[in-house]
Write a protein that holds these residues in place. Structure first.
Motif, PDB file in Angstrom:
ATOM      1  N   LEU A   2     -19.753  -2.186   3.894  1.00  0.00           N
ATOM      2  CA  LEU A   2     -19.942  -0.921   4.111  1.00  0.00           C
ATOM      3  C   LEU A   2     -20.286  -0.373   5.757  1.00  0.00           C
ATOM      4  CD1 LEU A   2     -18.557   2.301   2.933  1.00  0.00           C
ATOM      5  CD2 LEU A   2     -21.611   1.907   2.914  1.00  0.00           C
ATOM      6  N   ALA A   3     -20.779  -1.285   5.417  1.00  0.00           N
ATOM      7  CA  ALA A   3     -22.211  -1.362   7.342  1.00  0.00           C
ATOM      8  C   ALA A   3     -20.708  -1.677   8.410  1.00  0.00           C
ATOM      9  CB  ALA A   3     -23.210  -1.229   7.022  1.00  0.00           C
ATOM     10  N   GLN A   4     -20.742  -2.816   8.052  1.00  0.00           N
ATOM     11  CA  GLN A   4     -18.862  -3.519   8.999  1.00  0.00           C
ATOM     12  C   GLN A   4     -18.047  -3.346   8.912  1.00  0.00           C
ATOM     13  OE1 GLN A   4     -19.461  -8.139   7.712  1.00  0.00           O
ATOM     14  NE2 GLN A   4     -21.596  -8.188   8.715  1.00  0.00           N
ATOM     15  N   THR A   5     -17.078  -2.875   8.563  1.00  0.00           N
ATOM     16  CA  THR A   5     -16.538  -1.592   8.749  1.00  0.00           C
ATOM     17  C   THR A   5     -16.180  -0.972   8.912  1.00  0.00           C
ATOM     18  OG1 THR A   5     -15.674  -3.077   6.155  1.00  0.00           O
ATOM     19  CG2 THR A   5     -14.261  -1.209   7.284  1.00  0.00           C
ATOM     20  N   LYS A   6     -15.666  -0.578   9.971  1.00  0.00           N
ATOM     21  CA  LYS A   6     -15.706   0.464  10.882  1.00  0.00           C
ATOM     22  C   LYS A   6     -14.866   1.670  10.218  1.00  0.00           C
ATOM     23  CE  LYS A   6     -16.290  -1.098  15.374  1.00  0.00           C
ATOM     24  NZ  LYS A   6     -16.015  -1.796  16.811  1.00  0.00           N
ATOM     25  N   TRP A   7     -13.605   1.465   9.406  1.00  0.00           N
ATOM     26  CA  TRP A   7     -12.608   2.750   9.088  1.00  0.00           C
ATOM     27  C   TRP A   7     -13.502   2.967   8.068  1.00  0.00           C
ATOM     28  CZ3 TRP A   7     -11.608  -0.385   5.236  1.00  0.00           C
ATOM     29  CH2 TRP A   7     -11.529  -1.508   5.414  1.00  0.00           C
ATOM     30  N   LEU A   8     -14.105   2.088   6.869  1.00  0.00           N
ATOM     31  CA  LEU A   8     -15.095   2.606   5.933  1.00  0.00           C
ATOM     32  C   LEU A   8     -15.689   4.179   6.182  1.00  0.00           C
ATOM     33  CD1 LEU A   8     -15.300   0.312   3.676  1.00  0.00           C
ATOM     34  CD2 LEU A   8     -13.769   2.807   3.584  1.00  0.00           C
ATOM     35  N   GLU A   9     -16.761   4.185   7.810  1.00  0.00           N
ATOM     36  CA  GLU A   9     -17.666   4.992   8.095  1.00  0.00           C
ATOM     37  C   GLU A   9     -17.125   6.378   7.844  1.00  0.00           C
ATOM     38  OE1 GLU A   9     -18.210   4.847  11.850  1.00  0.00           O
ATOM     39  OE2 GLU A   9     -19.326   2.200  11.821  1.00  0.00           O
ATOM     40  N   CYS A  23      -4.378   0.892   3.653  1.00  0.00           N
ATOM     41  CA  CYS A  23      -4.157  -0.472   4.206  1.00  0.00           C
ATOM     42  C   CYS A  23      -4.759  -1.099   4.510  1.00  0.00           C
ATOM     43  CB  CYS A  23      -2.483  -0.104   5.168  1.00  0.00           C
ATOM     44  SG  CYS A  23      -1.272   1.013   4.256  1.00  0.00           S
ATOM     45  N   SER A  24      -5.470  -0.994   5.685  1.00  0.00           N
ATOM     46  CA  SER A  24      -6.354  -1.961   6.279  1.00  0.00           C
ATOM     47  C   SER A  24      -6.856  -2.505   5.379  1.00  0.00           C
ATOM     48  CB  SER A  24      -7.440  -1.064   7.114  1.00  0.00           C
ATOM     49  OG  SER A  24      -6.464  -0.418   7.757  1.00  0.00           O
ATOM     50  N   ALA A  25      -7.242  -2.149   4.107  1.00  0.00           N
ATOM     51  CA  ALA A  25      -8.443  -2.721   3.354  1.00  0.00           C
ATOM     52  C   ALA A  25      -7.252  -3.789   2.751  1.00  0.00           C
ATOM     53  CB  ALA A  25      -8.995  -2.097   2.196  1.00  0.00           C
ATOM     54  N   LEU A  26      -6.189  -3.757   2.041  1.00  0.00           N
ATOM     55  CA  LEU A  26      -5.586  -4.035   1.828  1.00  0.00           C
ATOM     56  C   LEU A  26      -5.262  -5.194   1.847  1.00  0.00           C
ATOM     57  CD1 LEU A  26      -3.676  -2.009  -0.955  1.00  0.00           C
ATOM     58  CD2 LEU A  26      -5.461  -3.990  -1.871  1.00  0.00           C
ATOM     59  N   MET A  27      -4.899  -5.418   3.423  1.00  0.00           N
ATOM     60  CA  MET A  27      -4.461  -6.190   4.535  1.00  0.00           C
ATOM     61  C   MET A  27      -5.525  -7.370   4.388  1.00  0.00           C
ATOM     62  SD  MET A  27      -1.090  -6.512   5.430  1.00  0.00           S
ATOM     63  CE  MET A  27      -1.130  -7.199   6.173  1.00  0.00           C
ATOM     64  N   GLU A  28      -6.978  -6.285   4.715  1.00  0.00           N
ATOM     65  CA  GLU A  28      -8.107  -7.964   4.414  1.00  0.00           C
ATOM     66  C   GLU A  28      -7.977  -8.833   2.790  1.00  0.00           C
ATOM     67  OE1 GLU A  28     -10.545  -8.967   6.799  1.00  0.00           O
ATOM     68  OE2 GLU A  28      -9.205  -7.470   8.552  1.00  0.00           O
ATOM     69  N   VAL A  29      -7.627  -7.907   2.053  1.00  0.00           N
ATOM     70  CA  VAL A  29      -7.694  -8.896   0.758  1.00  0.00           C
ATOM     71  C   VAL A  29      -7.043 -10.131   0.527  1.00  0.00           C
ATOM     72  CG1 VAL A  29      -7.445  -8.264  -1.587  1.00  0.00           C
ATOM     73  CG2 VAL A  29      -9.091  -6.398  -0.783  1.00  0.00           C
ATOM     74  N   SER A  30      -5.570  -9.086   1.340  1.00  0.00           N
ATOM     75  CA  SER A  30      -4.261 -10.442   0.757  1.00  0.00           C
ATOM     76  C   SER A  30      -4.578 -11.592   2.320  1.00  0.00           C
ATOM     77  CB  SER A  30      -3.280  -9.899   1.725  1.00  0.00           C
ATOM     78  OG  SER A  30      -3.260  -9.347   2.990  1.00  0.00           O
ATOM     79  N   HIS A  31      -5.392 -11.835   2.628  1.00  0.00           N
ATOM     80  CA  HIS A  31      -6.205 -13.236   3.068  1.00  0.00           C
ATOM     81  C   HIS A  31      -6.698 -14.349   3.001  1.00  0.00           C
ATOM     82  CE1 HIS A  31      -6.015 -10.499   7.971  1.00  0.00           C
ATOM     83  NE2 HIS A  31      -5.016 -10.915   7.237  1.00  0.00           N
ATOM     84  N   GLN A  32      -7.087 -13.815   1.710  1.00  0.00           N
ATOM     85  CA  GLN A  32      -7.164 -14.624   0.220  1.00  0.00           C
ATOM     86  C   GLN A  32      -6.801 -15.696  -0.257  1.00  0.00           C
ATOM     87  OE1 GLN A  32      -8.088 -15.473  -2.822  1.00  0.00           O
ATOM     88  NE2 GLN A  32      -9.363 -17.127  -2.852  1.00  0.00           N
ATOM     89  N   LEU A  33      -6.029 -16.496  -0.377  1.00  0.00           N
ATOM     90  CA  LEU A  33      -5.277 -16.606  -0.849  1.00  0.00           C
ATOM     91  C   LEU A  33      -4.568 -16.543  -2.444  1.00  0.00           C
ATOM     92  CD1 LEU A  33      -1.971 -18.452  -0.523  1.00  0.00           C
ATOM     93  CD2 LEU A  33      -3.596 -20.260  -1.352  1.00  0.00           C
ATOM     94  N   SER A  34      -5.279 -16.073  -3.150  1.00  0.00           N
ATOM     95  CA  SER A  34      -4.991 -15.977  -4.744  1.00  0.00           C
ATOM     96  C   SER A  34      -5.583 -14.462  -5.143  1.00  0.00           C
ATOM     97  CB  SER A  34      -6.476 -16.571  -5.538  1.00  0.00           C
ATOM     98  OG  SER A  34      -6.634 -17.614  -5.106  1.00  0.00           O
ATOM     99  N   LEU A  35      -5.840 -13.566  -4.195  1.00  0.00           N
ATOM    100  CA  LEU A  35      -5.770 -12.067  -3.942  1.00  0.00           C
ATOM    101  C   LEU A  35      -4.341 -11.490  -3.587  1.00  0.00           C
ATOM    102  CD1 LEU A  35      -9.133 -11.140  -3.588  1.00  0.00           C
ATOM    103  CD2 LEU A  35      -7.904 -11.482  -5.401  1.00  0.00           C
ATOM    104  N   GLY A  36      -3.996 -12.726  -2.345  1.00  0.00           N
ATOM    105  CA  GLY A  36      -2.723 -12.584  -1.652  1.00  0.00           C
ATOM    106  C   GLY A  36      -1.214 -12.676  -2.351  1.00  0.00           C
ATOM    107  N   SER A  37      -1.746 -13.368  -3.162  1.00  0.00           N
ATOM    108  CA  SER A  37      -0.813 -13.725  -3.717  1.00  0.00           C
ATOM    109  C   SER A  37      -0.499 -12.345  -5.154  1.00  0.00           C
ATOM    110  CB  SER A  37      -0.852 -15.171  -4.968  1.00  0.00           C
ATOM    111  OG  SER A  37       0.362 -15.191  -5.950  1.00  0.00           O
ATOM    112  N   LEU A  38      -1.338 -12.092  -5.686  1.00  0.00           N
ATOM    113  CA  LEU A  38      -1.442 -11.066  -7.136  1.00  0.00           C
ATOM    114  C   LEU A  38      -0.856  -9.793  -6.438  1.00  0.00           C
ATOM    115  CD1 LEU A  38      -4.719 -11.785  -8.831  1.00  0.00           C
ATOM    116  CD2 LEU A  38      -2.753 -12.056 -10.204  1.00  0.00           C
ATOM    117  N   LEU A  39      -1.365  -9.301  -5.190  1.00  0.00           N
ATOM    118  CA  LEU A  39      -1.542  -7.267  -4.386  1.00  0.00           C
ATOM    119  C   LEU A  39       0.330  -8.133  -3.854  1.00  0.00           C
ATOM    120  CD1 LEU A  39      -1.800  -5.194  -2.782  1.00  0.00           C
ATOM    121  CD2 LEU A  39      -2.213  -7.006  -1.093  1.00  0.00           C
TER     122      LEU A  39
END
Length: 452
Positions: A73-80, A198-214
């Motif tokens: 939460l502290a590292q993600t600027k667009w969640l501030e 969209c930004s959060a989901l793109m970050e999640v999609s970088h992980q192969l298993s989660l990206g496949s499900l998404l």
């Protein structure tokens, strides 16, 4: 990674967030059925978020998850500034879901980085190798899929402009309920929330298993959101009924969305990308059935989206194997390709689809430098369609090639002769136009062989 944090802990948190609680389903009595459903949904979302927060803050087994959650939460600027006390229940629920998905992604990545598989035992070669630590069980995948469905339904679809993507209210009863619930946000808030999701989901999609499900289930929705964020015009003279000024995005954020879209289009299975681009461009002209079973007209795609989709389709077409991607994207699901089965023979008789593909192939895109350059890239790929060996797809691919052959011959006869007819006849011409002496020697050799 926080020591002791496991995938099962994050999955349990996701389960708490998405499991309905009995207290939230109380009857409102005098309210109308539609209002009652909205109240029930809001109560459920609010109660689940409250339950999750209580467990994370007070449960000792959730301590490491809370540390990672606060760090992200502290590292993600667009969640501030998003987690305020005045945030609506549906958006607060979406933020919690996105944050937990990011925690799951980080946990999985770092578990894989620290994984050291044991050396195989030569005495037992038949034993299967150890699974990667980021492997999700079937039940865990179902929980993640449920969370992704909530995020798409609450965080992306309600904030798309009319005509951008498939309307959520025409997909299911739950989609219609969500659409009736989320209606009051201003354009600035709508754009910012769409960007966060969209930004959060793109970050999640970088992980192969989660990206496949998404991306297997929600590629079209994610593409629609990125197209709107990155390419929707903000000029005052744009179409007033479909365009709203994107006041809340900086130029760098819009460029980031464009890069997200580009990487998405390049990485995903191309026929699937083609299919989603065709839907974004406008899809079928006829009405689509809503959850009530009645055919309802879909709002037309705005002109900027039609132009963008056409441009992206042309880019896919001009890439290596682009013609096959277009053909498979249109025909798969109609009985060809990966679907096959009993409908393959029926689909092979559908000349209309083949003719439509031929019309796409014969149209030179605007980004091509010259017409000849375009046909020089596309025609060899059209000829390759004649050599498909798969019995389920060969007939349709051959029909597409035949239709394209005829269409190009009528539209550009000289280019068709150069890039289609002559390559097809080249082996025959090479033989018939060979020097007479060479033919004579080959004939003599053949006769000599016959004597023996």
């Amino acid at each position: 990674m926080a020591e002791g944090l496991t995938i099962s802990t994050v999955i349990e948190a996701l389960k708490v967030l998405t499991t309905p609680r009995g207290d939230s389903w109380r009857d409102s009595g005098q309210a109308s059925p539609e209002t009652d459903k909205q109240c029930t949904l809001l109560n459920t979302l609010k109660l689940n978020v409250s339950t999750l927060e209580d467990k994370i803050l007070n449960g000792p087994e959730w301590k490491e998850l809370n540390k990672m959650r606060m760090r992200l939460l502290a590292q993600t600027k667009w969640l501030e500034g998003c987690f305020s006390s005045h945030t609506e229940p549906h958006w607060r629920f979406t933020l919690e879901a996105l944050l937990l998905l990011l925690c799951l992604k980080e946990c999985m990545i770092e578990l894989v980085a620290s994984f050291q598989p044991s050396k195989p035992n030569p005495r037992t070669p038949e034993v299967a190798p150890a699974l990667s630590p980021d492997t999700l069980s079937i039940s865990q995948q179902k929980i993640v899929q449920a969370v992704l469905q909530f995020v798409i339904s609450l965080g992306i679809c309600p904030y798309l402009l009319p005509g951008v993507g498939l309307p959520i209210q025409q997909r299911s009863e739950f989609g219609a309920l969500v659409r009736s619930l989320i209606t009051c946000e201003t354009p600035t808030i709508r754009t910012r929330r769409l960007f966060i999701s969209c930004s959060a989901l793109m970050e999640v999609s970088h992980q192969l298993s989660l990206g496949s499900l998404l991306l297997t289930h929600y590629l079209g929705d994610l593409m629609a959101g990125l197209c709107q964020l990155g390419f929707c015009p903000s000029r005052k003279n744009a179409e007033q009924n479909t365009i709203e000024k994107l006041k809340d995005l900086t130029e760098s954020e819009r460029n980031q969305c464009k890069e997200f879209l580009k990487s998405l289009l390049d990485q995903v299975y191309q026929p699937l990308v083609i299919r989603e681009l065709l839907i974004l461009q406008g899809g079928p002209r006829q009405g689509i059935k809503s959850c009530s079973g009645k055919a309802t007209k879909r709002a037309p795609a705005p002109s900027w989206l039609r132009r963008l989709s056409g441009h992206l389709l042309s880019e896919r077409l001009m890439k290596p194997h682009g013609v096959q991607a277009v053909v498979r994207g249109i025909l798969e699901g109609a009985g060809a390709g990966a679907v096959g089965g009993h409908d393959a023979e029926a689909a092979s008789s559908n000349w209309e689809k083949c003719d439509a593909i031929a019309r796409i192939l014969v149209s030179c895109p605007q980004q091509s430098l010259t017409v000849e350059e375009y046909y020089q890239k596309v025609c060899p790929q059209i000829l390759d369609l004649l050599h498909i060996q798969d019995p389920f797809t060969a007939r349709q691919f051959q029909r597409v090639a035949t239709e394209a052959f005829l269409a190009i011959g009528q539209a550009e006869p000289q280019l068709a002769e150069k890039h289609l007819i002559l390559p097809v006849l080249e082996p025959l011409l090479r033989w018939t136009l060979a020097p007479q002496g060479l033919c004579g020697r080959k004939q003599t050799h053949s006769n000599s062989a016959a004597l023996y």
